[in-house]
Write an enzyme that holds these catalytic residues in place. Structure first.
Site, short mmCIF file in Angstrom:
data_model
loop_
_atom_site.label_atom_id
_atom_site.label_comp_id
_atom_site.label_asym_id
_atom_site.label_seq_id
_atom_site.Cartn_x
_atom_site.Cartn_y
_atom_site.Cartn_z
N THR A 122 0.82 -1.22 0.00
CA THR A 122 0.00 0.00 0.00
C THR A 122 0.85 1.26 0.00
OG1 THR A 122 -0.18 -0.21 2.41
CG2 THR A 122 -1.98 -1.10 1.09
N LYS A 162 0.81 3.27 7.61
CA LYS A 162 1.18 4.00 6.39
C LYS A 162 0.20 5.11 6.06
CE LYS A 162 1.23 0.08 4.20
NZ LYS A 162 1.22 -0.85 5.32
N THR A 163 -1.05 5.00 6.54
CA THR A 163 -2.04 6.00 6.19
C THR A 163 -2.24 7.02 7.30
OG1 THR A 163 -3.79 4.55 7.03
CG2 THR A 163 -3.27 4.41 4.69
N LYS A 222 -1.87 3.25 16.34
CA LYS A 222 -0.70 2.51 15.85
C LYS A 222 -0.01 3.25 14.72
CE LYS A 222 -2.71 -0.37 12.19
NZ LYS A 222 -2.76 -1.71 11.62
N ARG A 255 -9.77 2.03 2.35
CA ARG A 255 -8.42 2.34 1.90
C ARG A 255 -8.43 2.89 0.48
NH1 ARG A 255 -3.87 -0.01 4.48
NH2 ARG A 255 -4.34 -1.47 6.16
N ASP A 293 -3.78 -6.95 14.95
CA ASP A 293 -4.99 -6.65 14.19
C ASP A 293 -5.27 -7.70 13.12
OD1 ASP A 293 -2.77 -5.96 12.67
OD2 ASP A 293 -3.71 -4.20 11.77
N HIS A 303 6.25 -2.50 10.88
CA HIS A 303 6.54 -3.82 10.31
C HIS A 303 7.78 -4.46 10.93
CE1 HIS A 303 4.39 -1.90 6.75
NE2 HIS A 303 3.64 -2.94 7.04
N HIS A 348 7.31 0.47 7.11
CA HIS A 348 7.51 1.45 8.17
C HIS A 348 7.82 0.71 9.47
CE1 HIS A 348 3.47 0.44 9.65
NE2 HIS A 348 3.06 0.56 8.41
N GLN A 356 -6.94 -13.55 2.15
CA GLN A 356 -5.80 -13.82 3.03
C GLN A 356 -5.85 -15.25 3.56
OE1 GLN A 356 -4.62 -10.77 5.81
NE2 GLN A 356 -3.82 -12.28 7.26
N LYS A 361 -9.89 -0.35 10.28
CA LYS A 361 -9.81 0.92 9.59
C LYS A 361 -11.17 1.60 9.65
CE LYS A 361 -5.54 0.81 8.24
NZ LYS A 361 -4.56 1.82 8.68
#
Length: 427
Positions: free
Chosen positions: A46, A242-243, A239, A92, A204, A54, A51, A183, A88
């Protein structure tokens, strides 16, 4: 001795406060004691960089690999086209396949710094789930995968339920809702083709991991396992993602090494020892000794120890040396003792403002440097003694720059508060 190390890896991870949850822990302990396994962790594409959120997964994979287990990284070229809705508040952003392919290459290079890809049977490998989902038709997906999932169970997952009942969102699309199936199939595919029996992920991801375990049990009648790791939490309780704002990236072009070093250097005292435990290989004795010391010298602090370790781990020794030099320049060395080379090093690692050598007032420069959004706010900063020129406090709103303030005829160090710097270069 090898068996003892293997059976203790879960305890080791627990002692370091890395593990959040484990499925069927006793059986997993037994298997890890008896043989080497293949395990995987997935990262969606994404952004063009991983970051710090991870890092725990990568460190966990490294622990397993060091004990002879085979780590597999799954980069979600397909699932990134959908987006994981887990916890979220809104949908996204959908990314195009060209971007995802580019990000796959960049992130693969980053991961190469953490795992060994040339160590024999347990060499790490990177896989893109676009390889199998791109070939799958919708009828196969619905008939062979979808039949094992029940809507009433899926909507009761916390990650889905929060999106559906939150009044500030438009709900959840079918596309996002199906992410859980994709997934889960990833785990099943890797189990069948690579004998993967363990998936790890952030806390999560618990719901997605459990779904994959259930799918494998239904399709292949096999028992597999899942581990979730503790999330890295910001001061405001959210947390690192990235967003979100203030993301600390692993790519030095997105977060330069000085900022990366400073992030760890400014970890609050309340959590720094937990971070030393989670992120580093330092023994509990070393960490405990730092905990017992009462030392106000920043260079001898646990934060400094953490910053050195993490910067070296992610960016290497040379960049660590540069980061420490910049920190020394900005916080410990007098500006009038700076060499021209010192200023050139700063220009490559902190914010720069290029100006014609004209008469700018300080308020205008604060706006141009983005330290203030208006002249009135700039004036408040100056009057409140928050602005420094070459580390000298300036409280005069009519301040005028002179040749004295332009070191080597070109450089002026502007500071707001204790930690916000901008280097002015006078053309």
């Amino acid at each position: 001795m090898i068996k003892e190390n293997r059976i203790n890896i879960l305890k080791k991870l627990e002692d370091r406060n890395i593990i959040y949850q484990v499925t069927n822990k006793n059986n997993l302990y037994k298997i890890l004691n008896e043989k080497k396994i293949s395990l995987y962790c997935g990262f969606d594409l994404t952004a063009d960089s991983l970051h710090i959120g991870h890092l725990i997964q990568l460190i966990t994979l490294k622990y397993f690999q060091e004990l002879g287990h085979k780590p597999i990284i799954l980069l979600g070229g397909a699932t990134s086209l959908i987006g994981d809705p887990s916890f979220k508040l809104k949908k996204r952003k959908i990314n195009i396949i060209d971007n995802i392919n580019l990000w796959f290459k960049k992130i693969s290079l980053q991961i190469n710094n953490f795992l060994d890809f040339n160590c024999g049977e347990n060499s790490a490998i990177i896989i893109n789930n676009y390889e199998w989902f791109n070939k799958m038709n919708v009828l196969f997906f619905l008939k062979k995968i979808g039949k094992y999932f029940y809507i009433n169970q899926m909507i009761n997952k916390d990650s889905i339920k929060k999106r559906m009942i939150n009044n500030n969102t438009e709900g959840i699309s079918f596309t996002e809702f199906s992410y859980n199936l994709l997934q889960s199939y990833d785990f099943a595919y890797l189990n069948k083709n690579f004998n993967v029996i363990l998936q790890i992920g952030g806390s999560d991801q618990w719901g997605n991991i459990v779904s994959g375990i259930d799918l494998i049990k239904k399709i292949y009648k096999k028992k597999v396992f899942g581990i979730t790791t503790n999330l890295i939490i910001k001061d405001d309780g959210t947390k690192f993602g990235k967003t979100e704002t203030e993301t600390i990236w692993l790519d030095h072009q997105k977060t330069n090494t000085y900022k990366f070093f400073q992030f760890w250097l400014n970890i609050p005292d309340s959590i720094v020892f937990n971070f030393l435990n989670m992120f580093t290989h330092y023994t509990s004795e070393i960490i405990d000794n730092f905990n017992k010391k009462k030392n106000n010298v920043k260079k001898n602090s646990p934060q400094y120890l953490l910053a050195e370790y993490m910067t070296n781990l992610v960016h290497g020794k040379d960049n660590l040396i540069i980061s420490k030099k910049i920190t020394n320049l900005l916080f410990y060395k007098k500006v009038h003792n700076f060499s021209e080379n010192d200023f050139l090093i700063l220009s490559q690692n902190i914010e720069n403002l290029y100006l014609e050598d004209k008469n700018f007032n300080l308020q205008t420069i604060l706006i141009l440097s983005k330290f203030a959004s208006s002249k009135s706010k700039a004036s408040i900063l100056i009057k409140s003694n928050s602005i420094y020129i070459n580390n000298e406090n300036i409280s005069d709103i009519s301040f005028i720059f002179t040749k004295y303030h332009k070191k080597f005829d070109h450089f002026t160090l502007l500071r707001k508060g204790k930690k916000n710097f901008c280097l002015i270069y006078w053309k």
